[in-house]
Motif scaffolding. Structure first.
Motif, PDB file in Angstrom:
ATOM      1  N   ALA A  40      57.167  22.712   3.337  1.00 39.35           N
ATOM      2  CA  ALA A  40      58.602  22.576   3.328  1.00 39.35           C
ATOM      3  C   ALA A  40      58.808  21.096   2.831  1.00 39.35           C
ATOM      4  O   ALA A  40      59.596  20.875   1.748  1.00 39.35           O
ATOM      5  N   THR A  41      57.728  20.046   3.427  1.00 45.99           N
ATOM      6  CA  THR A  41      58.006  18.671   2.902  1.00 45.99           C
ATOM      7  C   THR A  41      57.148  18.115   1.978  1.00 45.99           C
ATOM      8  O   THR A  41      57.454  17.409   1.170  1.00 45.99           O
ATOM      9  N   ASP A  42      56.028  18.755   1.752  1.00 45.58           N
ATOM     10  CA  ASP A  42      55.159  18.185   1.282  1.00 45.58           C
ATOM     11  C   ASP A  42      54.867  18.746  -0.508  1.00 45.58           C
ATOM     12  O   ASP A  42      54.066  18.373  -1.126  1.00 45.58           O
ATOM     13  N   GLY A  43      55.682  19.791  -0.603  1.00 47.28           N
ATOM     14  CA  GLY A  43      55.634  20.550  -1.970  1.00 47.28           C
ATOM     15  C   GLY A  43      54.350  21.216  -2.171  1.00 47.28           C
ATOM     16  O   GLY A  43      53.819  21.521  -1.401  1.00 47.28           O
ATOM     17  N   PRO A  44      54.455  21.888  -3.152  1.00 48.71           N
ATOM     18  CA  PRO A  44      53.349  22.944  -3.622  1.00 48.71           C
ATOM     19  C   PRO A  44      52.009  22.263  -3.788  1.00 48.71           C
ATOM     20  O   PRO A  44      51.673  21.039  -4.083  1.00 48.71           O
ATOM     21  N   HIS A  45      50.916  22.997  -3.246  1.00 47.69           N
ATOM     22  CA  HIS A  45      49.748  22.517  -3.744  1.00 47.69           C
ATOM     23  C   HIS A  45      48.755  23.396  -4.568  1.00 47.69           C
ATOM     24  O   HIS A  45      49.180  24.745  -4.487  1.00 47.69           O
ATOM     25  N   TRP A  46      47.740  23.076  -4.985  1.00 45.55           N
ATOM     26  CA  TRP A  46      46.979  23.812  -5.951  1.00 45.55           C
ATOM     27  C   TRP A  46      46.142  25.067  -5.204  1.00 45.55           C
ATOM     28  O   TRP A  46      45.629  24.770  -4.012  1.00 45.55           O
ATOM     29  N   ILE A  47      46.379  26.205  -5.510  1.00 45.75           N
ATOM     30  CA  ILE A  47      45.600  27.314  -4.965  1.00 45.75           C
ATOM     31  C   ILE A  47      44.494  27.682  -6.027  1.00 45.75           C
ATOM     32  O   ILE A  47      45.017  28.427  -7.131  1.00 45.75           O
ATOM     33  N   PRO A  48      43.356  27.929  -5.593  1.00 43.06           N
ATOM     34  CA  PRO A  48      42.555  28.267  -6.618  1.00 43.06           C
ATOM     35  C   PRO A  48      42.640  29.824  -6.917  1.00 43.06           C
ATOM     36  O   PRO A  48      43.023  30.619  -5.929  1.00 43.06           O
ATOM     37  N   PRO A  49      42.047  30.256  -8.039  1.00 42.95           N
ATOM     38  CA  PRO A  49      42.005  31.736  -8.315  1.00 42.95           C
ATOM     39  C   PRO A  49      41.140  32.386  -7.379  1.00 42.95           C
ATOM     40  O   PRO A  49      40.042  31.704  -6.684  1.00 42.95           O
ATOM     41  N   VAL A  50      41.226  33.864  -7.306  1.00 43.23           N
ATOM     42  CA  VAL A  50      40.414  34.547  -6.341  1.00 43.23           C
ATOM     43  C   VAL A  50      38.829  34.147  -6.340  1.00 43.23           C
ATOM     44  O   VAL A  50      38.141  34.134  -5.538  1.00 43.23           O
ATOM     45  N   ASP A  51      38.418  34.232  -7.661  1.00 46.26           N
ATOM     46  CA  ASP A  51      36.969  34.064  -7.891  1.00 46.26           C
ATOM     47  C   ASP A  51      36.395  32.918  -7.575  1.00 46.26           C
ATOM     48  O   ASP A  51      35.296  32.637  -6.992  1.00 46.26           O
ATOM     49  N   ILE A  52      37.174  31.798  -7.832  1.00 44.97           N
ATOM     50  CA  ILE A  52      36.546  30.412  -7.321  1.00 44.97           C
ATOM     51  C   ILE A  52      36.854  30.368  -5.845  1.00 44.97           C
ATOM     52  O   ILE A  52      35.789  29.826  -5.279  1.00 44.97           O
ATOM     53  N   ALA A  53      37.867  30.911  -5.020  1.00 40.06           N
ATOM     54  CA  ALA A  53      38.017  30.836  -3.609  1.00 40.06           C
ATOM     55  C   ALA A  53      36.708  31.628  -3.127  1.00 40.06           C
ATOM     56  O   ALA A  53      36.198  31.391  -2.133  1.00 40.06           O
ATOM     57  N   LEU A  54      36.552  32.752  -3.693  1.00 38.16           N
ATOM     58  CA  LEU A  54      35.538  33.673  -3.229  1.00 38.16           C
ATOM     59  C   LEU A  54      34.269  33.155  -3.068  1.00 38.16           C
ATOM     60  O   LEU A  54      33.197  33.132  -2.413  1.00 38.16           O
ATOM     61  N   ALA A  55      33.979  32.276  -4.213  1.00 39.52           N
ATOM     62  CA  ALA A  55      32.439  31.512  -4.789  1.00 39.52           C
ATOM     63  C   ALA A  55      32.454  30.354  -3.541  1.00 39.52           C
ATOM     64  O   ALA A  55      31.265  30.319  -2.841  1.00 39.52           O
ATOM     65  N   SER A  56      33.579  30.100  -3.358  1.00 40.71           N
ATOM     66  CA  SER A  56      33.602  28.523  -2.456  1.00 40.71           C
ATOM     67  C   SER A  56      33.353  29.315  -1.033  1.00 40.71           C
ATOM     68  O   SER A  56      32.311  28.659  -0.188  1.00 40.71           O
ATOM     69  N   ALA A  57      33.848  30.443  -0.627  1.00 39.60           N
ATOM     70  CA  ALA A  57      33.633  31.042   0.903  1.00 39.60           C
ATOM     71  C   ALA A  57      32.363  31.435   0.957  1.00 39.60           C
ATOM     72  O   ALA A  57      31.768  31.192   1.883  1.00 39.60           O
ATOM     73  N   ARG A  58      31.717  31.998   0.067  1.00 44.41           N
ATOM     74  CA  ARG A  58      30.094  32.362   0.001  1.00 44.41           C
ATOM     75  C   ARG A  58      29.293  30.992   0.103  1.00 44.41           C
ATOM     76  O   ARG A  58      28.288  31.222   0.813  1.00 44.41           O
ATOM     77  N   GLU A  59      29.539  30.361  -0.732  1.00 41.40           N
ATOM     78  CA  GLU A  59      28.518  28.957  -0.696  1.00 41.40           C
ATOM     79  C   GLU A  59      28.942  28.313   0.771  1.00 41.40           C
ATOM     80  O   GLU A  59      27.741  27.911   1.354  1.00 41.40           O
ATOM     81  N   ALA A  60      29.938  28.431   1.445  1.00 38.08           N
ATOM     82  CA  ALA A  60      30.239  27.784   2.741  1.00 38.08           C
ATOM     83  C   ALA A  60      29.427  28.576   3.784  1.00 38.08           C
ATOM     84  O   ALA A  60      28.679  27.891   4.772  1.00 38.08           O
ATOM     85  N   LEU A  61      29.594  29.683   3.611  1.00 39.14           N
ATOM     86  CA  LEU A  61      28.773  30.552   4.344  1.00 39.14           C
ATOM     87  C   LEU A  61      27.345  30.337   4.271  1.00 39.14           C
ATOM     88  O   LEU A  61      26.480  30.168   5.508  1.00 39.14           O
TER      89      LEU A  61
END
Length: 138
Positions: A40-61
């Motif tokens: 509400a106060t900090d404004g929008p932030h970048w949200i990665p596309p699903v394929d990038i977020a999924l690859a990042s989650a797999r890499e973290a695991l």
């Protein structure tokens, strides 16, 4: 005999200008409970596309799977890394679910932007490459 133990000469007391009771205590508690990011106060932030977020989650695991459960430091590191990856993945899935059917995706927006502002680059990307055609390009 000399006493070599470490003893402070004065008692360890806090010298706060305002005691932490009443409104000062409430303000301190509220400051500690405030999230680091408030949409509400900090404004929008970048949200990665699903394929990038999924690859990042797999890499973290993969990165944290061998951490020692008995090591506090390794567990804190793994928890923060996995928390970040999970938040990105959930944000990407939420953003994809909220997108109306038939809405242009980011790749299409990038292609249109490139075509509008960099026609030479668009022309180059549209031309068949020498590796594909087996010959030379211009």
């Amino acid at each position: 005999m000399t006493d070599h133990s470490a003893r402070p000469s004065t008692a360890a007391t806090s010298r706060c200008a305002v005691p932490l009771n009443g409104t000062a205590a409430v303000a301190a508690r509220d400051a500690l409970a405030t999230p680091l990011y408030d949409p509400a106060t900090d404004g929008p932030h970048w949200i990665p596309p699903v394929d990038i977020a999924l690859a990042s989650a797999r890499e973290a695991l993969a990165r944290y799977e061998g951490h020692n459960i008995h090591s506090h430091g390794q567990m804190v590191t793994a928890a923060t890394g996995l928390d970040s990856a999970l938040r990105s993945l959930v944000g990407a899935l939420d953003a994809e679910a909220a997108q109306p059917p038939g809405a242009p995706d980011d790749a299409e927006d990038a292609r249109q932007f490139t075509a509008r502002h960099f026609p030479t680059v668009t022309e180059f990307l549209a031309a068949p490459s020498a590796a594909v055609t087996g010959g030379e390009t211009r």
